[in-house]
Design a protein around this motif. Structure first.
Motif, mmCIF file in Angstrom:
data_model
loop_
_atom_site.group_PDB
_atom_site.id
_atom_site.type_symbol
_atom_site.label_atom_id
_atom_site.label_comp_id
_atom_site.label_asym_id
_atom_site.label_seq_id
_atom_site.Cartn_x
_atom_site.Cartn_y
_atom_site.Cartn_z
ATOM 1 N N TYR A 166 3.289 -4.397 11.990
ATOM 2 C CA TYR A 166 3.977 -3.631 10.950
ATOM 3 C C TYR A 166 4.899 -4.558 10.167
ATOM 4 C CZ TYR A 166 2.384 0.665 13.153
ATOM 5 O OH TYR A 166 1.590 1.666 13.658
ATOM 6 N N LEU A 224 2.631 -1.182 6.395
ATOM 7 C CA LEU A 224 1.540 -2.069 6.821
ATOM 8 C C LEU A 224 1.506 -3.284 5.902
ATOM 9 C CD1 LEU A 224 -1.454 0.346 7.574
ATOM 10 C CD2 LEU A 224 0.304 -0.539 9.138
ATOM 11 N N LEU A 277 -7.716 -8.019 11.439
ATOM 12 C CA LEU A 277 -6.705 -7.412 10.572
ATOM 13 C C LEU A 277 -6.003 -6.244 11.272
ATOM 14 C CD1 LEU A 277 -5.656 -7.738 7.714
ATOM 15 C CD2 LEU A 277 -7.521 -6.298 6.897
ATOM 16 N N HIS A 278 -6.732 -5.582 12.154
ATOM 17 C CA HIS A 278 -6.137 -4.453 12.879
ATOM 18 C C HIS A 278 -5.057 -4.895 13.850
ATOM 19 C CE1 HIS A 278 -9.897 -2.583 11.429
ATOM 20 N NE2 HIS A 278 -9.100 -1.560 11.262
ATOM 21 N N ASP A 317 0.867 -1.163 0.000
ATOM 22 C CA ASP A 317 0.000 0.000 0.000
ATOM 23 C C ASP A 317 0.912 1.223 0.000
ATOM 24 O OD1 ASP A 317 -1.582 2.141 0.673
ATOM 25 O OD2 ASP A 317 -2.520 1.181 2.410
ATOM 26 N N VAL A 364 -2.058 -9.338 3.621
ATOM 27 C CA VAL A 364 -2.870 -10.273 4.402
ATOM 28 C C VAL A 364 -4.254 -10.422 3.762
ATOM 29 C CG1 VAL A 364 -3.973 -10.689 6.641
ATOM 30 C CG2 VAL A 364 -1.652 -9.776 6.567
ATOM 31 N N THR A 365 -4.813 -9.297 3.320
ATOM 32 C CA THR A 365 -6.148 -9.340 2.716
ATOM 33 C C THR A 365 -6.133 -10.145 1.424
ATOM 34 O OG1 THR A 365 -6.677 -7.205 3.696
ATOM 35 C CG2 THR A 365 -8.056 -7.918 1.859
ATOM 36 N N ALA A 425 -2.765 -7.008 12.926
ATOM 37 C CA ALA A 425 -1.597 -7.414 12.129
ATOM 38 C C ALA A 425 -0.416 -6.493 12.428
ATOM 39 C CB ALA A 425 -1.941 -7.377 10.636
ATOM 40 N N HIS A 461 -11.925 -9.074 9.393
ATOM 41 C CA HIS A 461 -11.652 -7.653 9.167
ATOM 42 C C HIS A 461 -11.292 -6.925 10.457
ATOM 43 C CE1 HIS A 461 -12.059 -7.256 4.907
ATOM 44 N NE2 HIS A 461 -13.084 -8.070 4.944
ATOM 45 N N ARG A 486 -1.452 -5.009 5.586
ATOM 46 C CA ARG A 486 -2.874 -5.338 5.418
ATOM 47 C C ARG A 486 -3.231 -5.744 3.994
ATOM 48 N NH1 ARG A 486 -5.671 -0.557 9.004
ATOM 49 N NH2 ARG A 486 -4.498 -1.028 10.889
#
Ligand SMILES: CCCCCCCCCCCCC/C=C/[C@@H](O)[C@H](CO[C@@H]1O[C@H](CO)[C@H](O)[C@H](OS(=O)(=O)O)[C@H]1O)NC(=O)CCCCCCCCCCC
Ligand SMILES: CCCCCCCCCCCCC/C=C/[C@@H](O)[C@H](CO[C@@H]1O[C@H](CO)[C@H](O)[C@H](OS(=O)(=O)O)[C@H]1O)NC(=O)CCCCCCCCCCC
Lengths: 209, 209
Positions: free
Chosen positions: A157, A123, A152-153, A117, A128-129, A155, A149, A125
């Motif tokens: 760094y 991150l 996921l928070h 991203d 992972v997503t 996860a 979801h 995310r």
């Protein structure tokens, strides 16, 4: 990269048969992968995967000479439990285990490929997503998808995750990623071979939990 | 009400000492309580609680003659691991187990008391939420709290839950609840006694996960 590279998966033979004993040895180091994610939230997943491994191991140990390859186990269970199969025993455990293995594979591959991203380069995310959507999402009902979801928070760094993969050693990010690429060669081939076996034996189910 | 009433907790002696062996026997039927909730989402909690029980049992079986009561175990661990205690061994496992037991107690008590959402009389969300807030919430960080709120949507209808508690037998709601009240007598006394012991021995921690 001690964690992963110390426990490389073996190269497959030309017929892609997977030796049960070597496979169980290699995957026994997988549950601790989830410790690298750093939050106790993931201990739940760790025990689910650990349960899969124990289930397969339990069947294997009943007759190691009979269950030389994973396919030997799946075929023996198809014979022994025609009514429930494939939703039974080690066949079911390996069905789910392979999805967790695929999740890890896609996550590591995505990191190794440098997918990120751009607004939040530290991150993981997006990685992972991606792994979740390709490996697991369709097997989860909306409640578990929603829990994903939220989780996921938790996860870590990217920098911390890569450090954890290297067991906290001071390894440069690029060296760590090149170790990951090295690890992925036999690992991916093994996961692919299990998926092919499930397709071939018509052992795959798509119910969701 | 087979599930609960077949496995009543024993009445405590006047000094409220809890016999380890009888306690382990009684709680061994608790994990299957979570099957009554009907969704696989709760199997995660079932294994957490089951892990607590196994941990305590493991310690007990090392020396049953030494660990007659739960307090014997907690005190022996305080002696043996002064640096880590109480975040160690069966002391830690029982610390968490009692919270799960309290959760169940408050949930059942709330149902037995007829507490309900008048707009949704067949939902148990108000009862589950009350139990969660009193027994567990403060020990959970915001991610797990949020996961709880999502998981709440997987809670069963009251009628199905009561039926499951009665193992699907055709028991009238009022009979089921009177069985629950009966079960709660010794159960609540036992859970209270564990909480008092933790306060008394200064063994309680309030870190959150
Ligand atoms: C107090 C408040 C809390 C409230 C309760 C909250 C509960 C939350 C529960 C969330 C679900 C956790 C994940 C576990 C999911 C599991 O349900 C599934 C199926 O699990 C399989 O089920 C089979 C029967 O159908 C057999 O029992 C298998 O067992 S058998 O061996 O007996 O045959 C078993 O593995 N496994 C899965 O989906 C596999 C998951 C793989 C790992 C995925 C990595 C994701 C990483 C995410 C990073 C962000
Ligand atoms: C693929 C996508 C999925 C992504 C991943 C999702 C993961 C979701 C995880 C949610 C959390 C599940 C609940 C488990 C929480 C547990 O973390 C806590 C502490 O657990 C304790 O931790 C200690 C160390 O600190 C020891 O290890 C204890 O272990 S030891 O024995 O070794 O000492 C252990 O029990 N137990 C708890 O909070 C106890 C929970 C009790 C039951 C509560 C009932 C609630 C019912 C709710 C109904 C709506």
């Amino acid at each position: 990269m001690a964690l992963l590279l110390d426990h490389q998966f073996k190269e497959l033979p030309p017929d892609k048969a997977i030796d049960t004993k070597l496979f169980l040895e290699a995957v026994s180091h997988i549950p601790s992968f989830f410790d690298c994610l750093g939050s106790n939230v993931f201990s739940v997943i760790k025990s689910d995967i650990n349960g899969n491994i124990m289930k397969i191991k339990g069947v294997y140990l009943k007759d190691p000479a009979k269950y030389i390859t994973l396919q030997d186990i799946v075929e023996a269970e198809r014979e022994a439990h025609p009514a429930e199969w494939p939703k039974v025993g080690a066949t079911l455990a390996l069905m789910w285990l392979k999805r967790g293995l695929r999740f890890i594979q896609i996550l590591l591959q995505s990191l190794a490929d440098g997918e990120r991203d751009e607004n939040n380069p530290n991150l993981i995310r997006v990685n992972v997503t991606k792994a979740y959507e390709e490996a697991l999402k369709k097997y989860h009902g909306w409640i578990v998808q929603k829990i994903f979801h939220v989780a996921l928070h938790a996860a870590p760094y990217k920098s911390n995750f890569l450090k954890a993969l290297s067991k906290g050693e001071e390894v440069k990010e690029e060296d760590c990623l090149s170790n990951v690429r090295q690890f992925l060669v036999n690992y991916t081939a093994t996961v692919d071979a299990i998926y092919e076996m499930y397709t071939h034996l018509n052992a795959e189910l798509d119910y969701s939990v």
